[in-house]
Design an enzyme around this catalytic site. Structure first.
Site, PDB file in Angstrom:
ATOM      1  N   ARG A  96    -105.750   8.456 -64.932  1.00 24.79           N
ATOM      2  CA  ARG A  96    -106.087   7.228 -65.447  1.00 24.79           C
ATOM      3  C   ARG A  96    -107.200   7.580 -66.489  1.00 24.79           C
ATOM      4  O   ARG A  96    -108.056   6.525 -66.391  1.00 24.79           O
ATOM      5  CB  ARG A  96    -106.175   6.029 -64.463  1.00 24.79           C
ATOM      6  N   LYS A 153     -95.723 -11.454 -69.246  1.00 27.18           N
ATOM      7  CA  LYS A 153     -94.912 -10.254 -68.832  1.00 27.18           C
ATOM      8  C   LYS A 153     -93.953  -9.753 -69.653  1.00 27.18           C
ATOM      9  O   LYS A 153     -93.090 -10.553 -70.350  1.00 27.18           O
ATOM     10  CB  LYS A 153     -94.265 -10.772 -67.497  1.00 27.18           C
ATOM     11  N   ILE A 156    -105.558 -22.162 -50.658  1.00 26.80           N
ATOM     12  CA  ILE A 156    -104.231 -21.435 -50.706  1.00 26.80           C
ATOM     13  C   ILE A 156    -104.201 -20.069 -49.839  1.00 26.80           C
ATOM     14  O   ILE A 156    -103.300 -19.640 -49.706  1.00 26.80           O
ATOM     15  CB  ILE A 156    -103.954 -21.080 -52.355  1.00 26.80           C
ATOM     16  N   SER A 210    -106.568 -17.193 -49.658  1.00 30.77           N
ATOM     17  CA  SER A 210    -107.781 -16.220 -49.606  1.00 30.77           C
ATOM     18  C   SER A 210    -109.114 -16.999 -49.920  1.00 30.77           C
ATOM     19  O   SER A 210    -109.044 -17.830 -50.591  1.00 30.77           O
ATOM     20  CB  SER A 210    -107.542 -15.027 -50.615  1.00 30.77           C
ATOM     21  N   GLU A 238    -108.210 -14.363 -45.329  1.00 31.37           N
ATOM     22  CA  GLU A 238    -107.569 -13.097 -45.847  1.00 31.37           C
ATOM     23  C   GLU A 238    -108.450 -12.030 -45.854  1.00 31.37           C
ATOM     24  O   GLU A 238    -108.198 -11.045 -46.880  1.00 31.37           O
ATOM     25  CB  GLU A 238    -106.624 -13.465 -46.949  1.00 31.37           C
ATOM     26  N   CYS A 265    -104.168  -1.228 -63.949  1.00 32.86           N
ATOM     27  CA  CYS A 265    -102.969  -0.367 -63.318  1.00 32.86           C
ATOM     28  C   CYS A 265    -102.516  -0.847 -62.019  1.00 32.86           C
ATOM     29  O   CYS A 265    -103.721  -1.419 -61.390  1.00 32.86           O
ATOM     30  CB  CYS A 265    -103.161   0.994 -63.165  1.00 32.86           C
ATOM     31  N   CYS A 325     -97.019 -19.240 -57.902  1.00 31.14           N
ATOM     32  CA  CYS A 325     -98.176 -19.000 -59.018  1.00 31.14           C
ATOM     33  C   CYS A 325     -97.750 -19.512 -60.464  1.00 31.14           C
ATOM     34  O   CYS A 325     -97.893 -18.557 -61.236  1.00 31.14           O
ATOM     35  CB  CYS A 325     -98.789 -17.691 -58.922  1.00 31.14           C
ATOM     36  N   GLU A 353     -99.191 -24.269 -59.459  1.00 31.57           N
ATOM     37  CA  GLU A 353    -100.451 -24.191 -60.251  1.00 31.57           C
ATOM     38  C   GLU A 353    -100.616 -24.961 -61.521  1.00 31.57           C
ATOM     39  O   GLU A 353    -100.555 -24.595 -62.561  1.00 31.57           O
ATOM     40  CB  GLU A 353    -100.225 -22.867 -60.796  1.00 31.57           C
ATOM     41  N   HIS A 399    -108.675 -19.717 -62.009  1.00 35.28           N
ATOM     42  CA  HIS A 399    -108.928 -18.419 -62.845  1.00 35.28           C
ATOM     43  C   HIS A 399    -110.188 -18.416 -63.525  1.00 35.28           C
ATOM     44  O   HIS A 399    -110.208 -17.585 -64.516  1.00 35.28           O
ATOM     45  CB  HIS A 399    -107.594 -18.530 -63.644  1.00 35.28           C
TER      46      HIS A 399
HETATM   47  N1  GLN Z   1    -102.426 -16.658 -50.136  1.00 35.84           N
HETATM   48  C1  GLN Z   1    -102.448 -16.031 -51.356  1.00 35.84           C
HETATM   49  C2  GLN Z   1    -103.991 -16.081 -51.592  1.00 35.84           C
HETATM   50  O1  GLN Z   1    -104.670 -17.064 -51.490  1.00 35.84           O
HETATM   51  C3  GLN Z   1    -101.688 -16.413 -52.181  1.00 35.84           C
HETATM   52  C4  GLN Z   1    -102.015 -15.679 -53.649  1.00 35.84           C
HETATM   53  C5  GLN Z   1    -100.943 -15.691 -54.482  1.00 35.84           C
HETATM   54  O2  GLN Z   1    -100.071 -16.578 -54.350  1.00 35.84           O
HETATM   55  N2  GLN Z   1    -101.072 -14.927 -55.797  1.00 35.84           N
HETATM   56  O3  GLN Z   1    -104.621 -15.293 -52.048  1.00 35.84           O
HETATM   57 ZN    ZN Z   2    -101.131 -18.573 -56.632  1.00 34.76          ZN
END
Ligand code: GLN
Ligand code: ZN
Length: 756
Positions: A16, A109, A432, A434, A485, A517, A644, A666, A695
Site C-alpha cells: 500500500r 460504486k 442503528i 454502533s 458494538e 483499501c 444504508c 437512510e 455522515h
Molecule cells: N449496526 C451497524 C452500525 O450501526 C449498521 C451499519 C451499517 O449498516 N452500515 O454500525
Molecule cells: Zn447504514
C-alpha cells in the site's frame, strides 16, 4: 504472436505504498515530488511483474493517483466551476476530496464492485479541452523501460453514462462535445509509436443499454477508428455479457473486442459474428474479481469451447477484467493456513496463470517450470475439491433438510403482540447500533488480537464502554437501547471470524476509493456456527438496563456481498448457509432474554445484478435467506433491519417481502420525498426513515429535526414511524453524538406534545 493480455493492474502497491505516500502528502508531511517518485517506482514494478510473467499486452494509463474516471474527467477538462483557479495536483485532489471552499465531487460504486469512482459533472454550457499529458507520459515512461504498452482509456459512451448533468438533462446529449476530444486524443496517441494498441473500456454496455445508447456505438467507433491507421482499437467490457453492443461493434473498424466469459457467459452467443468479422477476441477467462486459484485445465477447456466458434489465431487469453479488484500478492501472507493458501491466487499470481493458460491452449513449448506449475495447479484444485475443511457433511445435511423458511405469525398478528409486550410509544426512539469507536476501544481490540492484553482485561474494557454507552442513552432519554458494538472492528469481519468456513488475509488489501483499501474476508467452505457469537455481550448489556436492549446482527446477504465468496457453489447456496447460522444465533439470543433484534442488510441493494433479467433470481434467494435468518424469531420478538440507502422505488416490493417488523433507512438528506413510496404501495410495517445525517460532523438542531419529523408525519402515521439517526454512529465522535441524540430526543418530545 501476441497471445495473452491483462485488462489492467492494481496500483495501490503491494505494501500500500501509494496509500501511504498520498496520506502523508495530504497531511502536509511530504511533497508532491515524493508522491510522483513513489508512483513511478510502483508503475515500473507493476510493468515488470507483468513482463516477467510473460504477458504480451501490458497496460499503461491504468495507474491513477486517485481514480481513473476522475483522470478521464481531468483529461477532458471536465472540471466543475467551483474548482476554478486551482491547477495540477491541487485541482486534482480538490476534485476528489474537496477543500475548504468547495465540496468534493460525488463518489459512487463502479458497477457491482466495491471500487468507487468519482462522478464527473457535466453541463451543456461548459467547454471542454483535451489535456492528454498523463496518458502520453505514462506510455513514454514504460517505453523508456523497454516495455511497449497498450493504452487504457475509459470509453466516451461509458464516460457519459457514468457522469451526471449539473444543468439537468441527459448526459448523452453531450456526445457531440465529447467525441471530438477523443478523436483529438487519438491524434496525439498516433504519434507515440509506429503502431499502437488502445484498449477502450466500455463496461456500460453490459447493463443492457437502451436503443438511444446503442445508436451511439457505430458513429463513435467509426469516427475513432478513422483517426489513424496505426492505432488498433480494442473495445473491452466486463462483469456481464454485452451481446447487444457487440452486434453493433462488429460492424465498426475496431481491431478487437474484450469480453468476460466468467461473469458474462452469455457472451458466447456473440462468437460467431465476431469470428466472421475477423476481429480479435480478448477472452476474459481468468477471474479478476476473485481470489481463487484458476483451474488451468478447466480454463483451457473453456477456451477450447470458444475455439469451436472462433479461429484460434484470433483468440487472446485475458483476465476477465482489471486485476484492480483483487489483492496484490500472496507473498506476504505469512499467517494463513498453508492448505488454504494453496487454493488462492492474487493479482501477481494470476499473471502466471494467464501466461500458463495461454501456453497450454496454444500448445507452446512447456519448460520444466511450467510443467511443475501445471502439476501443482492440478493438485491444489483436486485437494480443494475434496478437502474436509471445505466440505462439511453435517452442514450439507442440515441444508438439505432445512424446512423452516419463515417465522410464525403474520405481521398484523405479530405487531399487535409486540406493541403490547414491548410497550414502546409512537415515534419510538432508537439508534442503528454502533456508537463512536474511540481510540481506546480500537487500541484494546488490537492489543487483544495481538495477545498483548488478557481476555479478562479486554472484556472489562469493552464492558466499561458498554456501561458508559448505556448510561448515556438512558440519560438522554432514548427508549430502545443498543450496546454500541465496541467489540466489532467491522460488521462483516466480526461474524466471519466466528463462523467456520471463513478465512482472513493479512495483506489482502483491495482499493475501495482513493487511498482507502478494504480487506474482505473470504468464504472458502461450508459455513457453520460453532458457538453463539453475540449472546454474551447482549446478555451483559441487557443486564445493565431495564429498557429494551436491541440485539445486533449482520444479515446473510450483506455478509456475502462484503466477502470474497467461494466459486464452487452458487452464491445463493452460500448465503443460505449463513442464514441458517444466523437463525441459530437468534434462537439463542431469545433464550437469553433479548426481545428485539436488528438484522442489518446494509449491502442488500448493492448485490443487485447488473442485468434486469437476473434480478428475479437474486431477489428470490436474497429474500429467502433474510427470512430464514429470522425464521426462529418468536412472534413476540421484534425483528428490525437496517439498510444504508434511501432509494426504494424499484425494490419496495422486495423490501416488503422481507417482512421485517421495523426497517430503518437512510432518507435524512431527502426530506420526506423518498419515504413516499412506502405510502404509495401501502407498506404496512414500521419504518425509521432517519431524522439526521450521520455522515457529517454537524450537530442537528432541535428545530430542524422537529421540522423533519413533521415532514415524515405528512407521509406516514405516527404509529408506523420510528425516530433514529440515519446510520450507525461509529465514525462520529462522542462530542458530536451526545448533543445530536439529546436534540433528537428533545425534538421527539416536542412533536409528540403537538400530537396529543
Ligand atoms: N449496526 C451497524 C452500525 O450501526 C449498521 C451499519 C451499517 O449498516 N452500515 O454500525
Ligand atoms: Zn447504514
Amino acid at each position: 504472436m501476441s497471445k495473452n493480455y491483462v485488462v489492467g493492474f492494481p496500483r495501490i502497491g503491494e505494501k500500500r505504498e501509494l496509500k501511504k505516500v498520498l496520506e502523508l502528502f495530504w497531511a502536509g508531511k511530504t511533497t508532491f515530488t515524493e508522491v510522483e517518485k513513489v508512483s513511478s517506482a510502483l508503475k515500473e514494478k507493476h510493468w515488470k511483474y507483468q513482463k516477467d510473467a510473460g504477458i504480451d499486452f501490458i497496460s499503461s494509463n491504468d495507474f491513477s493517483l486517485y481514480d481513473n474516471v476522475l483522470d478521464t474527467a481531468v483529461m477532458l477538462g471536465a472540471v466543475p466551476k467551483r474548482f476554478n483557479g486551482l491547477k495540477s495536483e491541487e485541482l486534482y485532489f480538490a476534485m476528489a476530496r474537496g477543500n475548504k471552499d468547495a465540496v468534493a465531487m460525488e463518489m459512487t460504486k463502479w458497477f457491482n464492485t466495491n471500487y468507487h469512482y468519482i462522478v464527473p459533472e457535466l453541463s451543456l454550457e461548459d467547454t471542454y479541452r483535451l489535456n492528454a499529458l498523463k496518458l502520453l507520459n505514462e506510455y513514454k515512461e514504460a517505453k523508456a523501460l523497454g516495455i511497449t504498452t497498450k493504452i487504457n482509456l475509459i470509453g466516451p459512451i461509458t464516460f457519459l453514462g457514468l457522469s451526471k448533468r449539473v444543468d439537468r438533462g441527459d448526459t448523452y446529449e453531450l456526445f457531440g462535445k465529447i467525441l471530438p476530444l477523443y478523436e483529438a486524443l487519438l491524434s496525439e496517441i498516433k504519434n507515440l509509436d509506429e503502431s499502437i494498441t488502445v484498449q477502450i473500456d466500455e463496461p456500460i454496455f453490459v447493463k443492457g443499454v437502451e436503443p438511444k445508447v446503442l445508436s451511439l456505438i457505430k458513429p463513435c467507433y467509426d469516427a475513432l477508428c478513422a483517426v489513424s491507421d496505426n492505432i488498433n482499437i480494442i473495445v473491452t467490457t466486463y462483469f456481464e455479457h454485452s451481446n447487444e453492443a457487440t452486434k453493433v461493434l462488429v460492424h465498426t473498424p475496431i481491431w478487437g473486442v474484450g469480453l468476460d466469459f466468467l461473469h458474462g457467459s452469455k457472451n458466447v452467443e456473440s462468437l460467431a459474428i465476431i469470428n466472421s468479422s475477423g476481429k480479435k477476441l480478448i477472452a476474459g477467462v481468468v477471474d479478476g474479481r476473485n481470489i481463487w486459484k484458476n483451474d488451468i485445465s478447466q480454463t483451457v477447456t473453456l477456451l477450447d469451447e470458444l475455439e469451436n466458434s472462433m479461429k484460434k489465431e484470433n483468440i487472446i487469453v485475458s483476465s476477465s477484467c482489471s486485476l484492480l479488484h483483487t489483492p496484490f500478492t500472496l507473498k506476504y501472507e505469512e499467517k494463513m493456513d498453508s492448505e488454504i493458501k494453496t487454493w488462492l491466487s492474487y493479482a501477481v499470481e494470476k499473471l502466471n496463470e494467464i501466461s500458463l493458460v495461454s501456453k497450454v491452449f496454444f500448445g507452446d513449448t512447456l519448460f520444466e517450470q511450467d510443467t511443475e506449475s501445471l502439476l501443482e495447479n492440478k493438485n491444489a484444485n483436486e485437494l480443494r475439491r475434496n478437502s474436509t475443511i471445505i466440505h462439511n457433511k453435517e452442514v450439507q445435511k442440515r441444508i438439505e433438510n432445512f424446512s423452516k423458511l419463515e417465522r410464525d405469525g403474520k405481521y398484523e398478528e405479530r405487531i399487535k403482540i409486540q406493541k403490547e409486550l414491548l410497550g414502546y410509544e409512537d415515534l419510538a426512539t432508537t439508534t442503528i447500533g454502533s456508537f463512536p469507536q474511540t481510540p481506546e476501544v480500537r487500541r484494546a481490540r488490537s492489543e487483544y488480537k495481538k495477545g498483548a492484553i488478557s481476555k479478562e482485561n479486554y472484556e472489562s474494557e469493552m464492558k466499561t464502554y458498554i456501561d458508559e454507552c448505556i448510561s448515556f442513552q438512558e440519560e438522554c432519554g432514548l427508549e430502545i437501547l443498543v450496546h454500541g458494538e465496541p467489540e466489532r472492528n467491522d460488521m462483516v469481519e466480526y461474524f466471519g471470524e466466528q463462523l467456520d468456513g471463513y478465512g482472513f488475509s493479512q495483506n489482502g488489501w483491495v482499493q475501495s476509493y482513493g487511498s482507502r483499501c478494504v480487506k474482505p474476508p473470504f468464504i472458502y467452505g461450508d459455513i457453520s456456527r460453532p458457538k453463539p457469537m453475540t449472546v454474551e455481550w447482549m446478555t451483559y448489556a441487557q443486564s445493565k438496563t431495564d429498557k429494551i436492549m436491541k440485539g445486533m446482527l449482520t444479515g446473510p446477504v450483506t455478509i456475502l456481498n462484503w466477502s470474497f465468496v467461494r466459486d464452487d457453489m452458487p452464491r445463493g447456496d452460500v448465503s443460505k448457509q449463513i442464514a441458517i447460522a444466523l437463525s441459530d444465533e437468534i434462537e439463542d439470543l431469545q433464550k437469553a432474554g433479548i426481545r428485539m433484534i436488528q438484522v442489518d442488510e446494509a449491502a442488500f441493494k448493492e448485490g443487485y445484478p447488473l442485468r434486469e433479467e437476473n434480478i428475479t433470481t437474486y431477489e428470490k434467494w436474497a429474500v429467502r435467506d433474510f427470512k430464514i435468518s429470522v425464521s426462529t424469531a418468536y412472534k413476540e420478538t421484534q425483528i428490525h433491519t437496517h439498510m444504508c440507502y434511501s432509494e426504494f422505488n424499484d425494490i419496495i416490493q422486495t423490501i416488503e417481502a422481507m417482512d421485517a417488523d421495523v426497517i430503518s433507512i437512510e432518507t435524512a438528506r431527502s426530506g420526506n420525498e423518498l419515504l413516499k413510496i412506502f405510502k404509495e404501495v401501502g407498506y404496512k410495517q414500521e419504518v425509521g426513515p432517519g431524522v439526521y445525517d450521520i455522515h457529517s460532523p454537524r450537530i442537528p438542531t432541535v428545530e430542524e429535526m422537529v421540522k423533519q419529523m413533521k415532514l415524515l408525519l405528512e407521509v406516514l402515521p405516527k404509529e408506523q414511524l420510528w425516530i433514529n439517526p440515519d446510520c450507525g454512529l461509529k465514525t462520529r465522535k462522542w462530542n458530536e453524538v451526545k448533543p445530536s441524540l439529546t436534540n433528537m430526543v428533545k425534538a421527539v418530545k416536542e412533536v409528540r406534545a403537538t400530537l396529543k
